[in-house]
Write a protein that holds these residues in place. Structure first.
Motif, PDB file in Angstrom:
ATOM      1  N   GLU A 195      -9.385   8.626  28.559  1.00 40.04           N
ATOM      2  CA  GLU A 195     -10.432   8.772  27.559  1.00 40.04           C
ATOM      3  C   GLU A 195     -10.020   8.253  26.190  1.00 40.04           C
ATOM      4  O   GLU A 195     -10.832   7.746  25.440  1.00 40.04           O
ATOM      5  CB  GLU A 195     -10.865  10.244  27.438  1.00 40.04           C
ATOM      6  CG  GLU A 195     -11.595  10.767  28.662  1.00 40.04           C
ATOM      7  CD  GLU A 195     -10.671  11.308  29.744  1.00 40.04           C
ATOM      8  OE1 GLU A 195      -9.424  11.131  29.659  1.00 40.04           O
ATOM      9  OE2 GLU A 195     -11.188  11.899  30.698  1.00 40.04           O
ATOM     10  N   SER A 196      -8.751   8.375  25.840  1.00 39.12           N
ATOM     11  CA  SER A 196      -8.296   7.956  24.506  1.00 39.12           C
ATOM     12  C   SER A 196      -7.650   6.566  24.496  1.00 39.12           C
ATOM     13  O   SER A 196      -7.199   6.103  23.456  1.00 39.12           O
ATOM     14  CB  SER A 196      -7.316   8.982  23.943  1.00 39.12           C
ATOM     15  OG  SER A 196      -6.159   9.041  24.750  1.00 39.12           O
TER      16      SER A 196
ATOM     17  N   THR B 147      -0.820   9.389  27.901  1.00 39.30           N
ATOM     18  CA  THR B 147      -2.065   9.122  27.193  1.00 39.30           C
ATOM     19  C   THR B 147      -3.215   9.163  28.183  1.00 39.30           C
ATOM     20  O   THR B 147      -3.150   8.554  29.241  1.00 39.30           O
ATOM     21  CB  THR B 147      -1.999   7.742  26.527  1.00 39.30           C
ATOM     22  OG1 THR B 147      -0.877   7.715  25.668  1.00 39.30           O
ATOM     23  CG2 THR B 147      -3.257   7.457  25.745  1.00 39.30           C
TER      24      THR B 147
END
Length: 151
Positions: A40-41, A37
């Protein structure tokens, strides 16, 4: 007593077994290279909940992302005393925390951005506005910190 000779394996069966093994290798190789992951997310507050222990008496805290090299500053009015700065970051590299009182630098601390937890003792000599600046040249990364009165 004579030994039985092994039965020959039909080529079709061998070909199917090799094809299945090759397919499994491709799937495993692709999943090993799949990206984790991205920073940014990532939900910074959810990450903070797992990265830092819950503490009572938090007087200043923050969690967020540094996507470029711009420092993130947060401040609060505090009394004189000794405080513990607990910090963590993830994403690689190192995060730096500069602590100041009314614009005068008190301390610097750092954390390796591998999800580990670091602590530093911060002595605030007088009441005033304490600011903590979080920065890194190793962006992007995710960070969290909390300042509590020392025990």
């Amino acid at each position: 007593m004579p030994t039985a000779s092994p039965m020959p394996v039909p080529r079709r069966l061998l070909h199917g077994a090799y094809a299945a093994a090759a397919g499994a290798a491709v799937v495993l190789g692709a999943s090993a290279c799949a990206p984790v992951t991205s920073v940014e997310s990532t939900d910074a507050n959810a990450w903070k909940a797992t990265a830092l222990p819950s503490a009572s008496g938090i007087v200043l805290s923050d969690a967020g992302k540094i996507l470029n090299r711009t420092p993130v500053v947060k401040s609060a009015a505090l009394g004189a005393g000794t405080y513990t700065l607990t910090m963590s970051c993830d994403g690689g590299g190192k995060e730096f925390f500069a602590v100041s009182l009314d614009g005068k630098q008190l301390a610097e601390a750092g954390a390796a951005c591998n999800g580990s937890r670091e602590t530093a003792t911060i002595k605030v000599p007088a009441a005033g506005t304490v600011a903590i600046s979080a920065s890194s040249v190793d962006a992007p990364l995710i960070y969290a910190y909390q300042l509590t009165p020392a025990a």
